[in-house]
Design a protein around this motif. Structure first.
Motif, PDB file in Angstrom:
ATOM      1  N   ASP A  84     105.414   3.752  85.450  1.00  0.00           N
ATOM      2  CA  ASP A  84     106.033   5.071  85.552  1.00  0.00           C
ATOM      3  C   ASP A  84     107.561   4.957  85.585  1.00  0.00           C
ATOM      4  O   ASP A  84     108.114   4.305  86.457  1.00  0.00           O
ATOM      5  CB  ASP A  84     105.515   5.726  86.836  1.00  0.00           C
ATOM      6  N   ALA A  86     109.437   7.079  86.622  1.00  0.00           N
ATOM      7  CA  ALA A  86     109.896   7.758  87.838  1.00  0.00           C
ATOM      8  C   ALA A  86     110.040   6.825  89.018  1.00  0.00           C
ATOM      9  O   ALA A  86     110.428   7.240  90.085  1.00  0.00           O
ATOM     10  CB  ALA A  86     108.942   8.903  88.197  1.00  0.00           C
ATOM     11  N   GLN A  87     109.739   5.514  88.819  1.00  0.00           N
ATOM     12  CA  GLN A  87     109.824   4.589  89.956  1.00  0.00           C
ATOM     13  C   GLN A  87     111.240   4.416  90.472  1.00  0.00           C
ATOM     14  O   GLN A  87     111.448   4.084  91.622  1.00  0.00           O
ATOM     15  CB  GLN A  87     109.245   3.232  89.565  1.00  0.00           C
ATOM     16  N   PHE A  89     114.819   5.488  91.968  1.00  0.00           N
ATOM     17  CA  PHE A  89     115.224   6.582  92.841  1.00  0.00           C
ATOM     18  C   PHE A  89     116.254   7.428  92.107  1.00  0.00           C
ATOM     19  O   PHE A  89     117.343   6.935  91.813  1.00  0.00           O
ATOM     20  CB  PHE A  89     115.828   6.046  94.137  1.00  0.00           C
ATOM     21  N   PRO A  90     115.930   8.693  91.825  1.00  0.00           N
ATOM     22  CA  PRO A  90     116.866   9.492  91.025  1.00  0.00           C
ATOM     23  C   PRO A  90     118.199   9.753  91.736  1.00  0.00           C
ATOM     24  O   PRO A  90     119.174  10.081  91.075  1.00  0.00           O
ATOM     25  CB  PRO A  90     116.104  10.806  90.780  1.00  0.00           C
ATOM     26  N   TRP A  91     118.221   9.609  93.079  1.00  0.00           N
ATOM     27  CA  TRP A  91     119.454   9.913  93.802  1.00  0.00           C
ATOM     28  C   TRP A  91     120.378   8.703  93.901  1.00  0.00           C
ATOM     29  O   TRP A  91     121.406   8.757  94.535  1.00  0.00           O
ATOM     30  CB  TRP A  91     119.132  10.434  95.204  1.00  0.00           C
ATOM     31  N   ARG A  92     119.991   7.594  93.274  1.00  0.00           N
ATOM     32  CA  ARG A  92     120.854   6.411  93.293  1.00  0.00           C
ATOM     33  C   ARG A  92     121.212   6.032  91.872  1.00  0.00           C
ATOM     34  O   ARG A  92     120.401   6.173  90.964  1.00  0.00           O
ATOM     35  CB  ARG A  92     120.133   5.240  93.946  1.00  0.00           C
ATOM     36  N   ASN A  97     120.137   1.515  92.741  1.00  0.00           N
ATOM     37  CA  ASN A  97     118.718   1.186  92.696  1.00  0.00           C
ATOM     38  C   ASN A  97     118.504  -0.321  92.786  1.00  0.00           C
ATOM     39  O   ASN A  97     117.672  -0.795  93.550  1.00  0.00           O
ATOM     40  CB  ASN A  97     118.102   1.708  91.398  1.00  0.00           C
ATOM     41  N   PHE A 100     119.014  -1.877  96.207  1.00  0.00           N
ATOM     42  CA  PHE A 100     118.214  -1.363  97.335  1.00  0.00           C
ATOM     43  C   PHE A 100     117.544  -2.475  98.148  1.00  0.00           C
ATOM     44  O   PHE A 100     117.626  -2.504  99.376  1.00  0.00           O
ATOM     45  CB  PHE A 100     117.160  -0.385  96.822  1.00  0.00           C
ATOM     46  N   TYR A 132     123.237   7.537  86.585  1.00  0.00           N
ATOM     47  CA  TYR A 132     122.027   7.925  87.303  1.00  0.00           C
ATOM     48  C   TYR A 132     120.832   7.787  86.365  1.00  0.00           C
ATOM     49  O   TYR A 132     120.979   7.949  85.149  1.00  0.00           O
ATOM     50  CB  TYR A 132     122.156   9.354  87.819  1.00  0.00           C
ATOM     51  N   HIS A 134     118.458   9.599  85.348  1.00  0.00           N
ATOM     52  CA  HIS A 134     118.091  10.623  84.362  1.00  0.00           C
ATOM     53  C   HIS A 134     119.000  10.629  83.145  1.00  0.00           C
ATOM     54  O   HIS A 134     118.718  11.307  82.163  1.00  0.00           O
ATOM     55  CB  HIS A 134     118.019  12.015  85.009  1.00  0.00           C
TER      56      HIS A 134
END
Lengths: 253, 271, 261
Positions: A84, A86-87, A89-92, A97, A100, A132, A134
């Protein structure tokens, strides 16, 4: 002593319709720095097996040993890459990421960012450190995910069909990149896929699984020199053999 | 043998608890809060006039219900709610659709809607009272005015969200304007319109009680509890609030949730 | 595209001017008492006057103080409680039934009870604002925590995150679209509630009180100028405060679609 050992793993799913056997008696062993592919049709439990090795799921029977120690839950000796996108983190940012895991280890900020940048360089994304997720394409996001899983230097890399959702051209690039990364880092890699060509391209050894319940059908060692040529006769022969092993099984039911 | 996998991500939630257990679980917090209330009320910290025990409130609730006073208040409140909301729905949906369909109407009306919407509805109350005098007219008019905004806004968004490709394919199949409207635009915008209606009704309910207090209407739950303040009848106020809560819950259960289900189902169809 | 925008702006401006002109014409026609329908000039004069002598600022400050206290308390209580509800089943089982029973009661219904208990003044207004703002905050946070993508929790767990890191670095940012929607909704409710509560429960300060008090003396110009200020503050918070909060977080992260309220 093998680096990773799966001993007689069995798992039963508890579904509303009753208990369904998911995996039965799965065993294999692999050496350090080996690249192992697990192939099988969908529903054969190969992803579940990977999740058991990662420590997200506890099997009913059997155990996983890594470097001689039984697996209890997830641990920093293993890095995981999911299918996926989406794994991340969209806020990093990409860098955030990748950093982390080091942050969780308590590595100071400057040091972990330097390491993270190095990992991004490894997957050729050093210019996108501040982006980011996205803003990145699917292939780039998966590369960040690989860098993230490698950043805290685990001995084992677990990958669950990481390139399955990519288009064919990008997938080729990514496979080549992963082969390079593996040659540089010499991690022990378990790579789950249903793509036979991918398995032949990447693996030292391929574990073939059959479904209902998931069991190991056979193992095939790929004795081809690297970098491999997907158009060579030998490559295609391996591919045919794996397809035969998988296809025969489908007819057998 | 029957050891089940701790596959938290795969194994589904355990079989739903029995209805009895669920009822008990839902009742438990109320029992706790009720017990605390009783303890405080009987401890004598506050005069019972201000902090009546629950049995007094229940007795008042029963007495006022039997005498027909409470039903009369409740009925008037509900009638105002329905009247105001019906007006808002009628005008709101119409205005919203017109705005969504006509660029000219959108340009003309959108500034007015954007100026009016951020002002809290109750702030208009004194103005309405001044213009219409006290009573039912300003109350209903204000409820309608305030709840119209979310309805307009959502209907407008809904019509704008109807995909061009649907319009084009319907036109290609020979739909005229009227059919386009009936068979493509209205169904396409419906989920948004329903959401708007739900928000509008909730908004209407939230300010109606306040308006009843301000507008000095002869009957209505807001007026009942506001009037009770004069005579320090805390039990009457709390009984009124209980009825307000019941009406609110009924709206939630039988109207909002139904509307939401409808929207969710429609969403599923559309996306 | 740009021509379209210009035309829209132009038409919008014309609309506003036309509406104001009609109002002015009706006000000047003498059909209605000037006390009920003051001309725009008078309203503007009143507004300017109250701004210049500082009285409008005092009222606005009183209202803002009350709304921020109540809203702040609602966030202070609702955010942690919502997270706890999303993470721990027993908390959810206890709080959710109470919240669903109390939420449908409009906050203004409590005004008479609170006045009786606490007397007229700030405490009542702040409590009413708290009541109005609490539930959107609580329930949005709760759904946000439940909507956090499990794959993020897994990935963080695999990288060695403990409960504390999971909470601050995964759950809170992961739930942020819902939390921000909750903040926004909460403030909107708080803003409505503070005006209503001031009308019914404030003794001598606040924008709501000004409007209601002006009605007694038929000072429609005062009412309208306070309405302008109320609308202005509401608009500015909505656009500037919450708008920039969203741009700094969920828009930057591409998470804006996650929460639709």
């Amino acid at each position: 002593m093998p680096h990773i050992e799966a001993r007689d793993i069995s798992l039963i799913y508890d579904t509303p319709g009753g208990a369904v056997p998911g995996l039965r008696g799965v065993s294999f062993a692999m050496e350090a720095s080996e690249f192992l592919c697990i192939v099988g049709p969908s529903g054969c439990g190969k992803s579940t097996l990977l999740n058991i090795i990662a420590g997200f799921i506890t099997p009913n029977v059997g155990e996983i040993r890594i470097a001689g120690q039984p697996v209890r839950g997830s641990g920093m000796d293993r890095g995981v890459v999911f299918q996926d996108f989406a794994q991340l983190f969209p806020w990093r940012t990409a860098l955030g990421n990748v950093a982390f895991g080091l942050e969780m280890k308590g590595v100071p900020k400057a040091e972990r960012e330097a390491t993270a940048l190095e990992q991004l360089r490894l997957v050729k994304l050093e210019h996108f450190a501040k982006s980011y997720p996205h803003h990145l394409s699917g292939g780039m996001q998966q590369r960040v995910a690989i860098a993230r899983a490698l950043a805290y230097n685990p001995a084992v890399l677990l990958m669950d069909e990481p390139f399955a959702a990519l288009d064919a051209l990008t997938r080729d690039d990514m496979q080549r990149l992963l082969a390079d990364v593996w040659r540089t880092t010499r991690k022990t890699v378990i790579y789950v896929t249903h793509n036979v060509a991918e398995a032949v391209y990447l693996a030292d050894r391929v574990v073939v699984m059959t479904p209902h319940p998931g069991t190991v059908k056979t193992e095939v060692t790929i004795k081809l020199p690297r970098p491999r040529d997907p158009l060579s006769v030998e490559f295609l022969d391996y591919q045919k053999e794996l397809l035969r092993l998988l296809g025969q099984d489908a007819k057998g039911h | 043998m029957h050891d089940v996998a701790r596959a938290s991500d795969i194994a589904l939630t355990p079989a739903a608890a029995g209805p009895l257990r669920r009822a008990a679980r839902n009742a438990f917090p109320f029992v706790v809060v009720g017990a605390i209330w009783e303890a405080v009320a009987h401890a004598g910290l506050f005069p019972p006039r201000f902090f009546p025990p629950l049995e007094t409130v229940a007795a008042t609730l029963a007495r006022l219900t039997m005498s027909g006073v409470l039903p009369h208040h409740a009925l008037d409140t509900i009638v105002r709610l329905i009247a105001g909301f019906a007006l808002a729905a009628l005008f709101g949906v119409t205005i919203g659709i017109v705005m969504g369909r006509s660029r000219r109407a959108e340009d003309i009306l959108l500034p007015l809607v954007s100026i009016g919407a951020p002002i809290p509805g109750l702030a208009y109350a004194p103005l309405f009272l001044l213009w219409f005098g006290p009573g039912n007219v300003p109350a209903v008019a204000l409820v309608a005015f305030v709840s119209a905004f979310p309805i307009i806004y959502n209907s407008w968004t809904g019509v704008k969200a109807v995909k061009d490709i649907w319009l084009r394919s319907a036109q290609a199949m020979g739909a005229n304007d009227r059919r386009l409207f009936r068979h493509v635009i209205v169904p396409g915008a419906l989920p948004y319109i329903v959401t708007g209606l739900r928000l509008g009704l909730a908004q209407a309910w939230r300010i109606l009680v306040g308006i009843e207090m301000l507008a000095a209407v002869p009957w209505g739950l807001g007026w009942l509890i506001f009037g009770a303040q004069e005579f320090l009848n805390t039990d009457v106020m709390l009984a009124g609030i209980v009825v307000i809560a019941l009406i609110g819950l009924a709206l939630e259960k039988f109207v909002f949730q139904r509307l939401e289900e409808l929207t969710v189902v429609r969403w599923g169809m559309l996306t | 595209m740009i021509a379209d925008r210009a035309r829209s702006l132009w038409r919008g401006a014309v609309t506003v001017i036309v509406v104001l002109a009609i109002y002015e014409a009706v006000a000047r026609s003498g059909h209605f008492a000037p006390a009920l329908m003051p001309t725009l000039g008078v309203v503007l004069q009143t507004l300017l006057g109250s701004l210049l002598d500082g009285s409008m600022f005092e009222h606005a400050a009183a209202t803002l103080y009350r709304v921020l206290c109540g809203f702040g308390l609602a966030v202070f209580v609702g955010l942690p409680l919502g997270v706890l509800m999303g993470r721990f089943r027993p908390v959810e089982n206890f709080v959710l039934p109470l919240a669903s029973a109390l939420m449908p009661i409009p906050s203004l219904a409590w005004i008479p009870v609170f006045i009786l208990w606490l007397g007229l003044g700030n405490a009542v207004t702040i409590l009413i604002v708290l009541y109005a703002a609490l539930f959107p905050m609580l329930l949005n946070t709760w759904s946000g925590v439940r909507a956090v993508n499990p794959i993020w929790l897994r990935a963080a767990g695999a990288m060695g995150a403990n409960e504390n890191a999971l909470f601050w670095k995964v759950i809170i940012p992961g739930a942020s679209p819902f939390i921000i929607a909750g903040l926004r909704q909460s403030f909107l409710r708080a803003w409505v509630a503070v005006i209503g509560a001031e009308m019914l429960a404030a003794s001598n300060f606040g924008l709501g009180w000004v409007i209601f008090d002006a009605k007694e003396f038929l000072n429609t110009d005062v009412m309208l100028s306070s309405l302008i200020v109320i609308g202005f503050i509401g608009f500015v918070t909505e656009r500037l405060v919450f708008g920039s909060l969203e741009r700094a977080t969920i828009y930057r992260w591409g998470m804006a679609q996650a929460a639709k309220t």
